[in-house]
Design a protein around this motif. Structure first.
Motif, PDB file in Angstrom:
ATOM      1  N   LEU A 120       7.879   7.442   8.958  1.00  0.00           N
ATOM      2  CA  LEU A 120       7.628   6.630   7.721  1.00  0.00           C
ATOM      3  C   LEU A 120       6.867   7.493   6.780  1.00  0.00           C
ATOM      4  N   SER A 121       6.919   7.222   5.647  1.00  0.00           N
ATOM      5  CA  SER A 121       5.965   7.720   4.762  1.00  0.00           C
ATOM      6  C   SER A 121       5.389   6.896   3.936  1.00  0.00           C
ATOM      7  N   CYS A 122       4.242   7.090   3.397  1.00  0.00           N
ATOM      8  CA  CYS A 122       3.437   6.225   2.557  1.00  0.00           C
ATOM      9  C   CYS A 122       2.941   7.168   1.517  1.00  0.00           C
ATOM     10  N   LEU A 123       3.426   6.602   0.108  1.00  0.00           N
ATOM     11  CA  LEU A 123       2.858   7.348  -0.898  1.00  0.00           C
ATOM     12  C   LEU A 123       1.738   6.856  -1.349  1.00  0.00           C
ATOM     13  N   VAL A 124       0.415   7.461  -1.787  1.00  0.00           N
ATOM     14  CA  VAL A 124      -0.701   6.918  -2.107  1.00  0.00           C
ATOM     15  C   VAL A 124      -0.958   7.173  -3.494  1.00  0.00           C
ATOM     16  N   SER A 125      -1.184   6.221  -4.309  1.00  0.00           N
ATOM     17  CA  SER A 125      -1.477   6.568  -5.764  1.00  0.00           C
ATOM     18  C   SER A 125      -2.587   5.703  -6.332  1.00  0.00           C
ATOM     19  N   GLY A 126      -3.346   6.213  -7.305  1.00  0.00           N
ATOM     20  CA  GLY A 126      -4.313   5.425  -7.801  1.00  0.00           C
ATOM     21  C   GLY A 126      -5.440   6.055  -8.250  1.00  0.00           C
ATOM     22  N   THR A 127      -6.625   5.444  -8.720  1.00  0.00           N
ATOM     23  CA  THR A 127      -7.769   6.142  -9.003  1.00  0.00           C
ATOM     24  C   THR A 127      -8.518   7.112  -8.119  1.00  0.00           C
ATOM     25  N   SER A 128      -8.216   6.831  -7.049  1.00  0.00           N
ATOM     26  CA  SER A 128      -8.770   7.552  -5.830  1.00  0.00           C
ATOM     27  C   SER A 128      -7.874   7.433  -4.642  1.00  0.00           C
ATOM     28  N   THR A 129      -7.964   8.687  -3.865  1.00  0.00           N
ATOM     29  CA  THR A 129      -6.858   8.650  -2.575  1.00  0.00           C
ATOM     30  C   THR A 129      -7.861   9.136  -1.461  1.00  0.00           C
ATOM     31  N   ALA A 130      -9.186   8.969  -1.526  1.00  0.00           N
ATOM     32  CA  ALA A 130      -9.926   9.572  -0.636  1.00  0.00           C
ATOM     33  C   ALA A 130     -10.404   8.411   0.306  1.00  0.00           C
ATOM     34  N   TYR A 131      -9.115   7.855   1.224  1.00  0.00           N
ATOM     35  CA  TYR A 131      -9.357   6.753   1.936  1.00  0.00           C
ATOM     36  C   TYR A 131      -8.826   7.017   3.456  1.00  0.00           C
ATOM     37  N   THR A 132      -9.649   6.266   4.242  1.00  0.00           N
ATOM     38  CA  THR A 132      -9.013   6.085   5.655  1.00  0.00           C
ATOM     39  C   THR A 132      -7.801   5.373   5.506  1.00  0.00           C
ATOM     40  N   ALA A 154     -11.347   1.729   1.878  1.00  0.00           N
ATOM     41  CA  ALA A 154     -12.000   2.271   0.964  1.00  0.00           C
ATOM     42  C   ALA A 154     -13.155   3.164   1.486  1.00  0.00           C
ATOM     43  N   ASP A 155     -13.868   2.346   2.520  1.00  0.00           N
ATOM     44  CA  ASP A 155     -15.022   3.182   3.352  1.00  0.00           C
ATOM     45  C   ASP A 155     -14.318   4.410   3.971  1.00  0.00           C
ATOM     46  N   HIS A 156     -14.289   5.441   3.533  1.00  0.00           N
ATOM     47  CA  HIS A 156     -13.580   6.397   4.386  1.00  0.00           C
ATOM     48  C   HIS A 156     -14.484   7.130   5.703  1.00  0.00           C
ATOM     49  N   THR A 157     -15.700   6.460   5.764  1.00  0.00           N
ATOM     50  CA  THR A 157     -16.457   7.013   6.914  1.00  0.00           C
ATOM     51  C   THR A 157     -16.079   6.021   8.190  1.00  0.00           C
ATOM     52  N   TYR A 196      -9.127  -3.156   6.059  1.00  0.00           N
ATOM     53  CA  TYR A 196      -8.383  -2.527   5.187  1.00  0.00           C
ATOM     54  C   TYR A 196      -8.331  -3.170   3.701  1.00  0.00           C
ATOM     55  N   ASP A 197      -8.421  -2.631   2.589  1.00  0.00           N
ATOM     56  CA  ASP A 197      -8.695  -2.935   1.334  1.00  0.00           C
ATOM     57  C   ASP A 197      -7.374  -3.056   0.508  1.00  0.00           C
ATOM     58  N   TYR A 198      -6.431  -2.196   1.005  1.00  0.00           N
ATOM     59  CA  TYR A 198      -5.124  -2.150   0.123  1.00  0.00           C
ATOM     60  C   TYR A 198      -4.056  -2.121   1.226  1.00  0.00           C
ATOM     61  N   TRP A 199      -3.057  -2.538   0.680  1.00  0.00           N
ATOM     62  CA  TRP A 199      -1.711  -2.640   1.482  1.00  0.00           C
ATOM     63  C   TRP A 199      -0.276  -2.435   0.737  1.00  0.00           C
ATOM     64  N   GLY A 200       0.548  -1.952   1.436  1.00  0.00           N
ATOM     65  CA  GLY A 200       1.987  -1.436   1.012  1.00  0.00           C
ATOM     66  C   GLY A 200       2.600  -2.791   1.289  1.00  0.00           C
ATOM     67  N   GLN A 201       3.952  -2.911   0.714  1.00  0.00           N
ATOM     68  CA  GLN A 201       4.594  -3.951   0.572  1.00  0.00           C
ATOM     69  C   GLN A 201       5.516  -4.100   2.023  1.00  0.00           C
ATOM     70  N   GLY A 202       5.562  -3.048   2.839  1.00  0.00           N
ATOM     71  CA  GLY A 202       6.142  -3.050   4.171  1.00  0.00           C
ATOM     72  C   GLY A 202       7.242  -2.673   4.066  1.00  0.00           C
ATOM     73  N   ILE A 203       7.757  -2.165   5.269  1.00  0.00           N
ATOM     74  CA  ILE A 203       9.185  -1.626   5.621  1.00  0.00           C
ATOM     75  C   ILE A 203       9.606  -1.954   6.980  1.00  0.00           C
ATOM     76  N   GLN A 204      10.981  -2.221   6.958  1.00  0.00           N
ATOM     77  CA  GLN A 204      11.562  -2.986   8.145  1.00  0.00           C
ATOM     78  C   GLN A 204      11.891  -1.636   9.085  1.00  0.00           C
ATOM     79  N   VAL A 205      11.569  -1.659  10.430  1.00  0.00           N
ATOM     80  CA  VAL A 205      12.258  -0.793  11.329  1.00  0.00           C
ATOM     81  C   VAL A 205      12.774  -1.708  12.337  1.00  0.00           C
TER      82      VAL A 205
END
Length: 124
Positions: free
Chosen positions: A20-32, A99-102, A111-120
């Motif tokens: 599985l892959s997750c493409l991250v985009s946005g104003t910052s990508t420095a996240y856990t 967002a708190d990458h520490t 977790y603050d942001y979520w993808g739409q999900g993908i079926q396995v």
């Protein structure tokens, strides 16, 4: 704001592998980053997470030794390599960003942001 898009799911047989892959985009990508999954009729559960540098990882007990989480910050992607898949791995898989990458959270509320999900789906 962060946008997450998962890819790579599908139908496989028990013992097979998927990545599985997750493409991250946005104003910052420095996240856990984390992966969660949700089977039909069940609550969403933690699968794996890694910190911003990728140097610290955490796994749920039921995937240790089978799944590997990794990230490529140059490509803004986070991957989940799933080997020796079992029917109970069948679920919708979600990519998430904290967002708190520490921190290296294991709860959905961390977790603050979520993808739409993908079926396995893993057939026996």
């Amino acid at each position: 704001q962060v946008h997450l898009v998962e890819s790579g799911g599908g139908l496989v047989q028990a013992g097979d592998s998927l990545r599985l892959s997750c493409l991250v985009s946005g104003t910052s990508t420095a996240y856990t980053m984390g992966w969660f999954r949700q089977a039909p009729g069940k609550e969403r559960e933690f699968v794996a997470a890694l910190n911003w540098t990728g140097g610290t990882k955490k796994y749920a007990d039921f995937v240790k030794g089978r799944f590997t989480i990794s990230r490529d910050n140059a490509k803004n992607t986070v991957s989940l390599q799933m080997n020796r898949l079992k029917p109970y791995d069948t679920a919708d898989y979600y990519c998430a960003a904290e967002a708190d990458h520490t921190m290296l959270g294991v709860a959905t509320g961390d977790y603050d942001y979520w993808g739409q999900g993908i079926q396995v789906t893993v057939s026996s």
